[in-house]
Design a protein around this motif. Structure first.
Motif, PDB file in Angstrom:
ATOM      1  N   GLN A  75     -11.993  -6.629   5.079  1.00 23.10           N
ATOM      2  CA  GLN A  75     -10.636  -6.111   5.251  1.00 23.10           C
ATOM      3  C   GLN A  75     -10.499  -5.566   6.672  1.00 23.10           C
ATOM      4  OE1 GLN A  75     -10.932  -3.465   1.717  1.00 23.10           O
ATOM      5  NE2 GLN A  75      -8.971  -4.357   1.145  1.00 23.10           N
ATOM      6  N   ASP A 129      -8.113  -5.338   8.951  1.00 26.01           N
ATOM      7  CA  ASP A 129      -6.914  -4.698   9.467  1.00 26.01           C
ATOM      8  C   ASP A 129      -6.898  -3.216   9.124  1.00 26.01           C
ATOM      9  OD1 ASP A 129      -5.155  -7.624   8.446  1.00 26.01           O
ATOM     10  OD2 ASP A 129      -5.956  -7.147  10.427  1.00 26.01           O
ATOM     11  N   ALA A 177      -5.788  -5.104   3.684  1.00 23.09           N
ATOM     12  CA  ALA A 177      -5.300  -6.426   3.328  1.00 23.09           C
ATOM     13  C   ALA A 177      -6.169  -6.978   2.210  1.00 23.09           C
ATOM     14  CB  ALA A 177      -5.336  -7.353   4.546  1.00 23.09           C
ATOM     15  N   GLN A 228       6.997 -16.103  -2.458  1.00 25.44           N
ATOM     16  CA  GLN A 228       5.606 -15.929  -2.834  1.00 25.44           C
ATOM     17  C   GLN A 228       5.304 -16.571  -4.186  1.00 25.44           C
ATOM     18  OE1 GLN A 228       4.706 -11.556  -2.283  1.00 25.44           O
ATOM     19  NE2 GLN A 228       3.259 -12.514  -0.877  1.00 25.44           N
ATOM     20  N   THR A 234       2.909  -0.955  10.124  1.00 28.21           N
ATOM     21  CA  THR A 234       2.625  -2.094   9.250  1.00 28.21           C
ATOM     22  C   THR A 234       2.884  -1.710   7.802  1.00 28.21           C
ATOM     23  OG1 THR A 234       0.897  -2.824  10.760  1.00 28.21           O
ATOM     24  CG2 THR A 234       0.881  -3.770   8.544  1.00 28.21           C
ATOM     25  N   GLN A 259       0.013  -4.108   2.746  1.00 34.59           N
ATOM     26  CA  GLN A 259      -0.298  -5.526   2.610  1.00 34.59           C
ATOM     27  C   GLN A 259      -1.008  -5.851   1.303  1.00 34.59           C
ATOM     28  OE1 GLN A 259       0.653  -7.807   5.388  1.00 34.59           O
ATOM     29  NE2 GLN A 259       1.840  -5.911   5.443  1.00 34.59           N
ATOM     30  N   PHE A 260      -1.827  -4.917   0.817  1.00 29.39           N
ATOM     31  CA  PHE A 260      -2.553  -5.122  -0.433  1.00 29.39           C
ATOM     32  C   PHE A 260      -2.321  -3.896  -1.305  1.00 29.39           C
ATOM     33  CE2 PHE A 260      -6.973  -5.336  -2.582  1.00 29.39           C
ATOM     34  CZ  PHE A 260      -6.459  -6.027  -3.661  1.00 29.39           C
ATOM     35  N   SER A 281       7.905 -12.588   1.260  1.00 30.32           N
ATOM     36  CA  SER A 281       6.815 -12.188   2.153  1.00 30.32           C
ATOM     37  C   SER A 281       5.752 -13.276   2.235  1.00 30.32           C
ATOM     38  CB  SER A 281       6.175 -10.894   1.650  1.00 30.32           C
ATOM     39  OG  SER A 281       4.999 -10.595   2.376  1.00 30.32           O
ATOM     40  N   ASP A 326       2.429 -12.719   3.457  1.00 29.03           N
ATOM     41  CA  ASP A 326       1.027 -12.304   3.414  1.00 29.03           C
ATOM     42  C   ASP A 326       0.723 -11.157   2.456  1.00 29.03           C
ATOM     43  OD1 ASP A 326       2.368 -10.390   4.826  1.00 29.03           O
ATOM     44  OD2 ASP A 326       1.214 -10.593   6.677  1.00 29.03           O
ATOM     45  N   GLU A 327       1.697 -10.558   1.827  1.00 28.30           N
ATOM     46  CA  GLU A 327       1.427  -9.431   0.940  1.00 28.30           C
ATOM     47  C   GLU A 327       0.808  -9.896  -0.376  1.00 28.30           C
ATOM     48  OE1 GLU A 327       5.212  -6.742   2.488  1.00 28.30           O
ATOM     49  OE2 GLU A 327       5.196  -7.538   0.459  1.00 28.30           O
ATOM     50  N   TYR A 365       0.250  -8.146  -4.216  1.00 25.09           N
ATOM     51  CA  TYR A 365       0.523  -7.024  -5.112  1.00 25.09           C
ATOM     52  C   TYR A 365      -0.034  -7.337  -6.494  1.00 25.09           C
ATOM     53  CZ  TYR A 365       3.804  -4.310  -2.182  1.00 25.09           C
ATOM     54  OH  TYR A 365       4.363  -3.517  -1.215  1.00 25.09           O
TER      55      TYR A 365
END
Length: 504
Positions: free
Chosen positions: A249, A251, A255, A281, A399, A402-403, A433, A435-436, A438
Protein backbone atom coordinates in the motif's frame (compact mmCIF):
# COMPACT_ATOMS: atom_id res chain seq x y z
CA UNK A 1 -30.76 -7.05 4.30
CA UNK A 2 -28.40 -6.52 1.42
CA UNK A 3 -26.78 -3.29 0.26
CA UNK A 4 -26.88 -3.33 -3.55
CA UNK A 5 -27.50 -1.36 -6.67
CA UNK A 6 -31.06 -1.02 -7.92
CA UNK A 7 -30.29 -3.38 -10.80
CA UNK A 8 -29.90 -6.21 -8.27
CA UNK A 9 -33.33 -5.70 -6.70
CA UNK A 10 -36.10 -7.96 -8.09
CA UNK A 11 -38.43 -5.17 -9.15
CA UNK A 12 -41.95 -6.32 -10.01
CA UNK A 13 -43.96 -5.45 -13.07
CA UNK A 14 -46.69 -3.01 -12.17
CA UNK A 15 -47.99 0.54 -12.14
CA UNK A 16 -45.47 3.22 -11.25
CA UNK A 17 -46.33 6.41 -9.36
CA UNK A 18 -43.93 9.28 -8.75
CA UNK A 19 -44.36 11.26 -5.54
CA UNK A 20 -42.51 14.57 -5.76
CA UNK A 21 -42.24 17.12 -2.92
CA UNK A 22 -43.09 20.63 -4.08
CA UNK A 23 -42.95 24.12 -2.58
CA UNK A 24 -43.54 27.72 -3.60
CA UNK A 25 -40.35 29.71 -4.25
CA UNK A 26 -41.61 32.53 -2.02
CA UNK A 27 -41.81 30.22 1.00
CA UNK A 28 -38.07 29.58 1.20
CA UNK A 29 -36.02 31.51 3.76
CA UNK A 30 -32.29 31.90 4.39
CA UNK A 31 -30.88 29.92 7.31
CA UNK A 32 -27.66 30.88 9.11
CA UNK A 33 -26.72 27.36 10.14
CA UNK A 34 -23.64 26.25 8.21
CA UNK A 35 -23.32 23.13 6.14
CA UNK A 36 -21.39 20.21 7.57
CA UNK A 37 -17.91 19.74 6.16
CA UNK A 38 -18.90 16.73 4.11
CA UNK A 39 -22.04 18.50 2.83
CA UNK A 40 -19.99 21.52 1.75
CA UNK A 41 -17.41 19.32 0.01
CA UNK A 42 -20.17 17.38 -1.76
CA UNK A 43 -21.83 20.59 -2.98
CA UNK A 44 -18.50 21.94 -4.23
CA UNK A 45 -17.85 18.76 -6.19
CA UNK A 46 -21.33 18.87 -7.74
CA UNK A 47 -20.77 22.48 -8.80
CA UNK A 48 -17.44 21.57 -10.40
CA UNK A 49 -18.97 18.61 -12.25
CA UNK A 50 -21.90 20.73 -13.42
CA UNK A 51 -24.26 19.21 -15.97
CA UNK A 52 -22.30 15.95 -15.94
CA UNK A 53 -23.52 15.16 -12.41
CA UNK A 54 -25.24 11.79 -12.74
CA UNK A 55 -25.95 8.62 -10.75
CA UNK A 56 -24.92 9.69 -7.26
CA UNK A 57 -27.67 8.76 -4.82
CA UNK A 58 -28.55 6.29 -2.09
CA UNK A 59 -31.94 4.88 -1.11
CA UNK A 60 -34.09 1.99 0.03
CA UNK A 61 -36.67 -0.39 -1.43
CA UNK A 62 -39.27 -2.29 0.61
CA UNK A 63 -42.86 -3.46 0.45
CA UNK A 64 -45.78 -2.18 2.50
CA UNK A 65 -48.46 -4.80 3.11
CA UNK A 66 -51.49 -2.59 2.49
CA UNK A 67 -53.19 -1.38 -0.69
CA UNK A 68 -51.83 1.89 -2.03
CA UNK A 69 -54.03 4.87 -1.15
CA UNK A 70 -52.96 8.13 -2.81
CA UNK A 71 -54.21 10.38 -0.01
CA UNK A 72 -52.56 8.27 2.69
CA UNK A 73 -49.23 8.16 0.84
CA UNK A 74 -49.24 11.90 0.20
CA UNK A 75 -49.94 12.50 3.89
CA UNK A 76 -47.17 10.05 4.81
CA UNK A 77 -44.57 11.87 2.76
CA UNK A 78 -45.66 15.28 4.01
CA UNK A 79 -45.27 14.00 7.55
CA UNK A 80 -41.88 12.44 6.72
CA UNK A 81 -40.56 15.74 5.37
CA UNK A 82 -42.05 17.59 8.34
CA UNK A 83 -40.17 15.33 10.77
CA UNK A 84 -36.73 16.02 9.23
CA UNK A 85 -35.36 19.49 8.55
CA UNK A 86 -32.67 17.98 6.32
CA UNK A 87 -35.36 17.08 3.76
CA UNK A 88 -36.71 20.65 3.87
CA UNK A 89 -33.40 22.41 3.31
CA UNK A 90 -31.25 23.11 0.28
CA UNK A 91 -28.15 25.07 -0.66
CA UNK A 92 -27.66 28.31 -2.51
CA UNK A 93 -24.41 29.50 -4.04
CA UNK A 94 -23.30 32.88 -2.75
CA UNK A 95 -21.90 35.32 -5.30
CA UNK A 96 -18.70 37.26 -4.60
CA UNK A 97 -17.64 35.10 -1.67
CA UNK A 98 -14.16 36.63 -1.44
CA UNK A 99 -15.47 40.18 -1.58
CA UNK A 100 -17.93 39.48 1.21
CA UNK A 101 -15.31 37.66 3.33
CA UNK A 102 -17.52 34.60 3.65
CA UNK A 103 -15.75 31.28 4.20
CA UNK A 104 -18.43 29.09 2.57
CA UNK A 105 -19.50 29.73 -1.00
CA UNK A 106 -22.71 27.81 -0.27
CA UNK A 107 -25.37 28.96 2.15
CA UNK A 108 -28.50 27.21 3.35
CA UNK A 109 -32.18 27.80 2.73
CA UNK A 110 -35.08 26.13 4.50
CA UNK A 111 -38.81 25.80 4.16
CA UNK A 112 -41.40 25.34 6.88
CA UNK A 113 -42.96 21.92 7.42
CA UNK A 114 -46.45 23.06 6.46
CA UNK A 115 -45.27 24.52 3.14
CA UNK A 116 -44.36 21.21 1.51
CA UNK A 117 -46.91 19.55 -0.77
CA UNK A 118 -46.71 16.31 -2.74
CA UNK A 119 -47.39 16.13 -6.47
CA UNK A 120 -48.57 12.75 -7.76
CA UNK A 121 -47.91 11.35 -11.23
CA UNK A 122 -49.40 7.87 -11.70
CA UNK A 123 -48.97 5.90 -14.91
CA UNK A 124 -52.12 4.90 -16.77
CA UNK A 125 -50.78 1.44 -17.60
CA UNK A 126 -48.54 -1.07 -15.83
CA UNK A 127 -44.93 -1.49 -16.94
CA UNK A 128 -42.71 -4.53 -17.28
CA UNK A 129 -40.11 -5.20 -14.61
CA UNK A 130 -37.29 -3.98 -16.85
CA UNK A 131 -39.22 -0.83 -17.72
CA UNK A 132 -39.84 -0.17 -14.02
CA UNK A 133 -36.10 -0.41 -13.40
CA UNK A 134 -35.22 1.91 -16.29
CA UNK A 135 -37.83 4.43 -15.17
CA UNK A 136 -36.78 4.61 -11.51
CA UNK A 137 -33.05 4.42 -12.18
CA UNK A 138 -33.11 7.24 -14.71
CA UNK A 139 -35.37 9.37 -12.49
CA UNK A 140 -33.00 9.10 -9.53
CA UNK A 141 -29.86 9.40 -11.68
CA UNK A 142 -30.93 12.62 -13.36
CA UNK A 143 -33.11 14.39 -10.78
CA UNK A 144 -31.26 13.86 -7.49
CA UNK A 145 -28.52 16.38 -6.83
CA UNK A 146 -27.02 18.23 -3.84
CA UNK A 147 -27.72 21.49 -5.67
CA UNK A 148 -31.40 21.09 -6.55
CA UNK A 149 -34.37 20.51 -4.22
CA UNK A 150 -36.06 18.18 -3.55
CA UNK A 151 -33.10 16.07 -2.48
CA UNK A 152 -35.26 13.02 -1.88
CA UNK A 153 -37.66 11.43 -4.39
CA UNK A 154 -40.14 8.58 -3.88
CA UNK A 155 -41.70 6.11 -6.27
CA UNK A 156 -44.16 3.29 -5.71
CA UNK A 157 -44.92 0.21 -7.78
CA UNK A 158 -48.26 -1.56 -7.53
CA UNK A 159 -47.56 -5.15 -8.62
CA UNK A 160 -50.03 -6.75 -10.94
CA UNK A 161 -50.01 -10.04 -9.04
CA UNK A 162 -50.25 -8.74 -5.43
CA UNK A 163 -52.91 -6.00 -5.28
CA UNK A 164 -52.92 -5.96 -1.45
CA UNK A 165 -49.40 -4.51 -1.16
CA UNK A 166 -47.03 -2.20 -2.99
CA UNK A 167 -43.30 -1.52 -3.32
CA UNK A 168 -41.87 1.79 -2.12
CA UNK A 169 -38.51 2.93 -3.50
CA UNK A 170 -36.90 6.20 -2.49
CA UNK A 171 -33.64 7.79 -3.55
CA UNK A 172 -31.85 10.72 -1.95
CA UNK A 173 -28.71 12.74 -2.18
CA UNK A 174 -26.12 11.74 0.41
CA UNK A 175 -26.23 15.23 1.97
CA UNK A 176 -29.62 14.47 3.55
CA UNK A 177 -29.19 10.77 4.24
CA UNK A 178 -26.71 8.13 5.44
CA UNK A 179 -26.90 4.34 5.78
CA UNK A 180 -28.68 4.55 9.13
CA UNK A 181 -31.28 6.90 7.67
CA UNK A 182 -31.81 4.40 4.86
CA UNK A 183 -32.48 1.67 7.41
CA UNK A 184 -34.55 3.69 9.89
CA UNK A 185 -36.86 4.87 7.11
CA UNK A 186 -38.30 1.38 6.61
CA UNK A 187 -39.97 1.38 10.02
CA UNK A 188 -40.70 5.11 9.95
CA UNK A 189 -42.45 5.21 6.58
CA UNK A 190 -44.39 2.02 7.29
CA UNK A 191 -45.74 3.40 10.57
CA UNK A 192 -46.52 6.78 9.06
CA UNK A 193 -48.43 5.14 6.22
CA UNK A 194 -50.38 2.84 8.54
CA UNK A 195 -51.21 5.83 10.70
CA UNK A 196 -52.49 7.81 7.71
CA UNK A 197 -54.35 4.84 6.26
CA UNK A 198 -55.84 3.36 9.44
CA UNK A 199 -56.07 6.42 11.65
CA UNK A 200 -54.03 5.24 14.63
CA UNK A 201 -51.03 6.81 16.38
CA UNK A 202 -47.70 6.19 14.63
CA UNK A 203 -45.90 5.85 18.03
CA UNK A 204 -42.71 7.38 16.57
CA UNK A 205 -40.26 9.31 18.70
CA UNK A 206 -38.98 12.68 17.51
CA UNK A 207 -35.32 13.59 17.12
CA UNK A 208 -33.14 16.62 16.54
CA UNK A 209 -32.11 18.27 13.29
CA UNK A 210 -29.10 17.46 11.16
CA UNK A 211 -28.87 21.19 10.48
CA UNK A 212 -28.12 21.83 14.15
CA UNK A 213 -25.58 19.01 14.15
CA UNK A 214 -23.87 20.43 11.06
CA UNK A 215 -23.58 23.91 12.55
CA UNK A 216 -22.14 22.49 15.78
CA UNK A 217 -19.66 20.37 13.81
CA UNK A 218 -18.33 23.45 12.04
CA UNK A 219 -17.78 25.15 15.38
CA UNK A 220 -15.96 22.05 16.61
CA UNK A 221 -13.79 21.90 13.50
CA UNK A 222 -12.81 25.55 13.86
CA UNK A 223 -10.79 24.72 16.98
CA UNK A 224 -8.38 22.53 15.02
CA UNK A 225 -4.93 23.76 14.06
CA UNK A 226 -1.70 22.18 12.85
CA UNK A 227 -0.66 21.30 16.40
CA UNK A 228 -3.94 19.77 17.56
CA UNK A 229 -3.40 16.18 18.66
CA UNK A 230 -6.05 14.79 16.30
CA UNK A 231 -4.37 16.50 13.35
CA UNK A 232 -1.00 15.08 14.36
CA UNK A 233 -2.39 11.55 14.66
CA UNK A 234 -3.93 11.66 11.17
CA UNK A 235 -0.68 13.08 9.79
CA UNK A 236 1.35 10.31 11.39
CA UNK A 237 -1.00 7.67 10.04
CA UNK A 238 -0.77 9.00 6.49
CA UNK A 239 3.01 9.35 6.64
CA UNK A 240 3.98 6.19 8.53
CA UNK A 241 4.59 2.92 6.70
CA UNK A 242 6.20 -0.27 7.82
CA UNK A 243 8.38 -1.97 5.24
CA UNK A 244 5.58 -4.37 4.40
CA UNK A 245 2.81 -1.85 3.89
CA UNK A 246 5.05 0.42 1.82
CA UNK A 247 5.21 -2.40 -0.70
CA UNK A 248 1.56 -3.43 -0.70
CA UNK A 249 0.00 0.00 0.00
CA UNK A 250 2.52 2.60 -1.13
CA UNK A 251 0.27 5.67 -1.19
CA UNK A 252 -0.13 7.87 1.90
CA UNK A 253 -3.90 7.42 1.71
CA UNK A 254 -4.47 3.65 2.02
CA UNK A 255 -5.17 1.97 -1.29
CA UNK A 256 -6.30 -1.56 -2.04
CA UNK A 257 -3.35 -3.85 -1.24
CA UNK A 258 -1.15 -5.02 -4.07
CA UNK A 259 -1.16 -8.76 -4.55
CA UNK A 260 1.63 -11.16 -5.41
CA UNK A 261 2.26 -11.71 -9.13
CA UNK A 262 -0.68 -13.30 -10.88
CA UNK A 263 -0.65 -17.06 -10.88
CA UNK A 264 0.70 -17.61 -7.37
CA UNK A 265 -2.73 -17.92 -5.78
CA UNK A 266 -5.40 -17.69 -8.45
CA UNK A 267 -9.04 -18.03 -7.45
CA UNK A 268 -12.29 -17.55 -9.26
CA UNK A 269 -14.63 -14.54 -9.02
CA UNK A 270 -17.64 -14.29 -6.75
CA UNK A 271 -21.12 -14.24 -8.20
CA UNK A 272 -23.40 -11.35 -9.20
CA UNK A 273 -20.78 -9.03 -10.65
CA UNK A 274 -22.02 -5.96 -12.51
CA UNK A 275 -19.44 -4.46 -14.90
CA UNK A 276 -21.70 -3.57 -17.79
CA UNK A 277 -20.39 -0.06 -18.46
CA UNK A 278 -16.74 0.91 -18.39
CA UNK A 279 -17.62 4.34 -17.03
CA UNK A 280 -18.92 2.82 -13.82
CA UNK A 281 -17.31 0.66 -11.20
CA UNK A 282 -17.89 -3.03 -10.81
CA UNK A 283 -20.48 -3.95 -8.21
CA UNK A 284 -20.88 -7.10 -6.18
CA UNK A 285 -23.31 -8.31 -3.55
CA UNK A 286 -22.91 -11.70 -1.89
CA UNK A 287 -23.70 -13.58 1.30
CA UNK A 288 -20.51 -14.51 3.12
CA UNK A 289 -22.08 -16.57 5.91
CA UNK A 290 -25.60 -17.73 6.73
CA UNK A 291 -27.08 -17.25 10.20
CA UNK A 292 -25.67 -20.49 11.64
CA UNK A 293 -22.22 -19.93 10.15
CA UNK A 294 -22.22 -16.34 11.42
CA UNK A 295 -22.93 -17.53 14.94
CA UNK A 296 -20.09 -20.06 14.74
CA UNK A 297 -17.70 -17.39 13.51
CA UNK A 298 -18.87 -15.12 16.33
CA UNK A 299 -18.23 -17.88 18.88
CA UNK A 300 -14.75 -18.49 17.47
CA UNK A 301 -13.98 -14.77 17.81
CA UNK A 302 -15.27 -14.71 21.39
CA UNK A 303 -13.31 -17.86 22.28
CA UNK A 304 -10.16 -16.11 21.06
CA UNK A 305 -10.87 -13.15 23.36
CA UNK A 306 -12.47 -10.57 21.06
CA UNK A 307 -15.70 -9.77 19.19
CA UNK A 308 -16.91 -10.45 15.68
CA UNK A 309 -15.74 -7.08 14.36
CA UNK A 310 -12.19 -7.94 15.38
CA UNK A 311 -12.69 -11.38 13.87
CA UNK A 312 -13.67 -9.87 10.51
CA UNK A 313 -10.65 -7.56 10.61
CA UNK A 314 -8.38 -10.48 11.45
CA UNK A 315 -9.76 -12.47 8.53
CA UNK A 316 -8.97 -9.48 6.29
CA UNK A 317 -5.43 -9.44 7.66
CA UNK A 318 -5.00 -13.17 6.95
CA UNK A 319 -6.36 -12.66 3.44
CA UNK A 320 -3.88 -9.86 2.81
CA UNK A 321 -1.02 -12.06 4.04
CA UNK A 322 -1.98 -14.91 1.73
CA UNK A 323 -2.10 -12.66 -1.32
CA UNK A 324 0.64 -10.11 -0.64
CA UNK A 325 2.96 -11.73 1.90
CA UNK A 326 2.14 -9.38 4.78
CA UNK A 327 -0.68 -9.27 7.31
CA UNK A 328 -0.32 -5.51 7.72
CA UNK A 329 -3.35 -3.77 6.27
CA UNK A 330 -4.34 -0.11 6.17
CA UNK A 331 -7.76 1.27 5.24
CA UNK A 332 -10.27 3.97 6.10
CA UNK A 333 -13.43 3.08 7.97
CA UNK A 334 -16.63 5.16 8.12
CA UNK A 335 -18.23 5.53 11.55
CA UNK A 336 -21.46 7.19 12.58
CA UNK A 337 -21.38 10.45 14.51
CA UNK A 338 -24.76 10.04 16.23
CA UNK A 339 -23.13 10.59 19.61
CA UNK A 340 -26.16 12.13 21.31
CA UNK A 341 -29.70 10.78 21.74
CA UNK A 342 -31.13 13.74 19.83
CA UNK A 343 -29.38 12.54 16.67
CA UNK A 344 -30.56 8.94 17.14
CA UNK A 345 -32.90 8.53 14.15
CA UNK A 346 -32.58 11.98 12.61
CA UNK A 347 -32.23 12.05 8.84
CA UNK A 348 -28.84 13.30 7.68
CA UNK A 349 -25.24 12.44 6.82
CA UNK A 350 -23.90 11.59 10.27
CA UNK A 351 -20.65 9.99 9.13
CA UNK A 352 -17.04 10.43 10.22
CA UNK A 353 -13.85 8.69 9.15
CA UNK A 354 -11.21 6.84 11.12
CA UNK A 355 -7.89 5.41 9.95
CA UNK A 356 -7.22 1.72 10.61
CA UNK A 357 -3.82 0.00 10.53
CA UNK A 358 -4.00 -3.71 11.31
CA UNK A 359 -0.70 -5.13 12.55
CA UNK A 360 -0.86 -8.80 13.59
CA UNK A 361 2.84 -8.86 14.41
CA UNK A 362 4.35 -12.33 14.77
CA UNK A 363 0.96 -14.05 15.04
CA UNK A 364 0.48 -16.89 12.59
CA UNK A 365 -3.06 -18.04 13.38
CA UNK A 366 -6.44 -16.37 13.67
CA UNK A 367 -6.61 -17.02 17.42
CA UNK A 368 -3.14 -15.54 17.97
CA UNK A 369 -3.77 -12.47 15.81
CA UNK A 370 -7.24 -11.42 16.90
CA UNK A 371 -6.03 -9.81 20.14
CA UNK A 372 -3.40 -7.56 18.49
CA UNK A 373 -5.80 -6.78 15.64
CA UNK A 374 -8.54 -5.79 18.09
CA UNK A 375 -6.11 -3.36 19.75
CA UNK A 376 -5.24 -1.89 16.34
CA UNK A 377 -8.93 -1.48 15.51
CA UNK A 378 -9.37 0.60 18.69
CA UNK A 379 -6.27 2.72 18.10
CA UNK A 380 -7.94 5.58 16.22
CA UNK A 381 -11.56 4.97 17.17
CA UNK A 382 -11.90 8.27 19.03
CA UNK A 383 -11.06 10.23 15.86
CA UNK A 384 -14.46 9.41 14.36
CA UNK A 385 -16.16 12.42 15.89
CA UNK A 386 -13.47 14.82 14.65
CA UNK A 387 -14.26 16.04 11.10
CA UNK A 388 -11.64 14.90 8.61
CA UNK A 389 -12.00 17.65 5.97
CA UNK A 390 -10.43 20.48 8.03
CA UNK A 391 -7.68 18.07 9.09
CA UNK A 392 -6.98 17.27 5.45
CA UNK A 393 -6.72 20.98 4.72
CA UNK A 394 -4.30 21.53 7.60
CA UNK A 395 -1.94 18.74 6.58
CA UNK A 396 -2.26 19.41 2.85
CA UNK A 397 -3.73 16.02 2.02
CA UNK A 398 -6.68 16.21 -0.34
CA UNK A 399 -6.73 12.65 -1.67
CA UNK A 400 -10.16 11.16 -0.96
CA UNK A 401 -10.36 7.72 0.67
CA UNK A 402 -9.26 5.03 -1.78
CA UNK A 403 -9.76 1.83 0.23
CA UNK A 404 -12.71 1.80 2.63
CA UNK A 405 -13.95 -1.05 4.81
CA UNK A 406 -17.15 -0.85 6.86
CA UNK A 407 -18.39 -3.48 9.30
CA UNK A 408 -21.79 -2.93 10.96
CA UNK A 409 -23.88 -5.18 13.18
CA UNK A 410 -27.49 -4.22 12.40
CA UNK A 411 -29.25 -6.95 14.35
CA UNK A 412 -30.28 -4.47 17.02
CA UNK A 413 -31.94 -2.04 14.64
CA UNK A 414 -35.65 -1.74 15.36
CA UNK A 415 -37.61 -3.72 12.80
CA UNK A 416 -34.63 -5.80 11.68
CA UNK A 417 -36.61 -8.99 12.21
CA UNK A 418 -39.13 -7.77 9.59
CA UNK A 419 -36.71 -6.83 6.81
CA UNK A 420 -37.02 -10.15 5.00
CA UNK A 421 -40.81 -10.04 5.25
CA UNK A 422 -40.80 -6.62 3.60
CA UNK A 423 -38.23 -7.58 0.93
CA UNK A 424 -36.19 -4.65 2.21
CA UNK A 425 -32.88 -3.66 0.69
CA UNK A 426 -30.75 -0.54 1.01
CA UNK A 427 -29.53 0.82 -2.31
CA UNK A 428 -26.66 2.76 -3.80
CA UNK A 429 -26.29 4.13 -7.29
CA UNK A 430 -23.55 3.15 -9.68
CA UNK A 431 -20.24 4.97 -9.16
CA UNK A 432 -17.92 6.34 -11.83
CA UNK A 433 -14.70 6.28 -9.78
CA UNK A 434 -11.77 4.53 -11.48
CA UNK A 435 -9.67 3.41 -8.53
CA UNK A 436 -11.67 3.32 -5.28
CA UNK A 437 -12.41 0.04 -3.51
CA UNK A 438 -15.23 -0.09 -0.93
CA UNK A 439 -16.29 -3.10 1.15
CA UNK A 440 -19.47 -2.96 3.25
CA UNK A 441 -19.79 -5.99 5.54
CA UNK A 442 -23.08 -6.26 7.44
CA UNK A 443 -24.23 -8.67 10.10
CA UNK A 444 -28.02 -9.02 10.23
CA UNK A 445 -30.37 -11.64 11.70
CA UNK A 446 -30.12 -13.86 8.60
CA UNK A 447 -26.34 -13.87 8.33
CA UNK A 448 -23.41 -11.80 7.11
CA UNK A 449 -23.35 -10.19 3.68
CA UNK A 450 -20.88 -8.13 1.72
CA UNK A 451 -21.39 -5.38 -0.80
CA UNK A 452 -18.48 -4.03 -2.80
CA UNK A 453 -17.65 -1.55 -5.50
CA UNK A 454 -14.30 -1.55 -7.26
CA UNK A 455 -12.60 -0.78 -10.58
CA UNK A 456 -14.34 -2.53 -13.45
CA UNK A 457 -11.22 -2.72 -15.60
CA UNK A 458 -8.55 -5.40 -15.77
CA UNK A 459 -6.55 -6.13 -13.63
CA UNK A 460 -8.24 -4.16 -10.84
CA UNK A 461 -11.47 -6.15 -10.91
CA UNK A 462 -9.62 -9.47 -10.94
CA UNK A 463 -7.55 -8.43 -7.93
CA UNK A 464 -10.68 -7.62 -5.94
CA UNK A 465 -12.42 -10.88 -6.92
CA UNK A 466 -9.30 -12.78 -5.93
CA UNK A 467 -9.13 -10.99 -2.57
CA UNK A 468 -12.78 -11.56 -1.75
CA UNK A 469 -12.72 -15.23 -2.70
CA UNK A 470 -9.73 -15.74 -0.41
CA UNK A 471 -11.47 -13.75 2.32
CA UNK A 472 -14.54 -15.97 2.04
CA UNK A 473 -12.33 -19.06 2.23
CA UNK A 474 -10.69 -17.75 5.41
CA UNK A 475 -14.07 -17.09 7.02
CA UNK A 476 -15.29 -20.60 6.21
CA UNK A 477 -12.09 -22.15 7.56
CA UNK A 478 -12.68 -20.40 10.87
CA UNK A 479 -16.34 -21.44 10.86
CA UNK A 480 -15.41 -25.08 10.32
CA UNK A 481 -12.39 -25.38 12.61
CA UNK A 482 -12.57 -22.45 15.02
CA UNK A 483 -9.16 -21.24 13.82
CA UNK A 484 -6.95 -21.02 10.75
CA UNK A 485 -3.39 -20.16 9.82
CA UNK A 486 -2.04 -17.16 7.94
CA UNK A 487 -0.23 -19.43 5.49
CA UNK A 488 -2.62 -21.29 3.23
CA UNK A 489 -0.36 -24.37 3.24
CA UNK A 490 -0.57 -24.60 7.03
CA UNK A 491 -4.29 -23.94 6.98
CA UNK A 492 -4.93 -26.91 4.71
CA UNK A 493 -2.58 -29.38 6.46
CA UNK A 494 -4.78 -30.05 9.47
CA UNK A 495 -5.26 -33.61 10.72
CA UNK A 496 -8.08 -35.33 8.90
CA UNK A 497 -8.08 -32.67 6.18
CA UNK A 498 -9.66 -30.02 8.42
CA UNK A 499 -8.67 -26.45 7.52
CA UNK A 500 -7.01 -24.26 10.10
CA UNK A 501 -4.75 -26.90 11.61
CA UNK A 502 -7.34 -27.72 14.27
CA UNK A 503 -10.16 -30.19 14.68
CA UNK A 504 -13.66 -28.81 15.32
Amino acid sequence: MEYTELADYPLPAGTVTEWTPAADDNDWADDDRRLSYVHLEHARRAHEVGDEWYSQWIGTAFTIDHPLCADAMAATLQRWFARHEAFRSTVTRRPDVDANHVEDEFGRRIIAADKVSITIARDDEPSTSSAVYERINELFNTRISPLAWPHCLVTTVEPEDTPGSFLLVFGADHTVMDAYTQVFAIKELTRLYESALLGHDDSLATFGSYLDFSHAERASGARLDADTVEVTRWKNFLQAHSDSTSVTQPDPMPAFPRALPAGESQVGPLSRVETTHSRFQGSLSTWLLDAEQTERFHRASKAAGANMAAGIYTALSITTHRLSGTGDLRFISPVHTRTELQWGEAAGWFVGLIPVHLRPGAARTFSEAIGPVAECAREYKDLGTVPFHPIADLIGHRTPPQFVVSYIDLRGAEGADQWDTHDARVLRSACASSDEVYFWINRIPTGTNLSARFPSHHPGANDVHRFLRTFNDVLLEIVEAGDTAFDVESAMSAPGGQPGGLTP
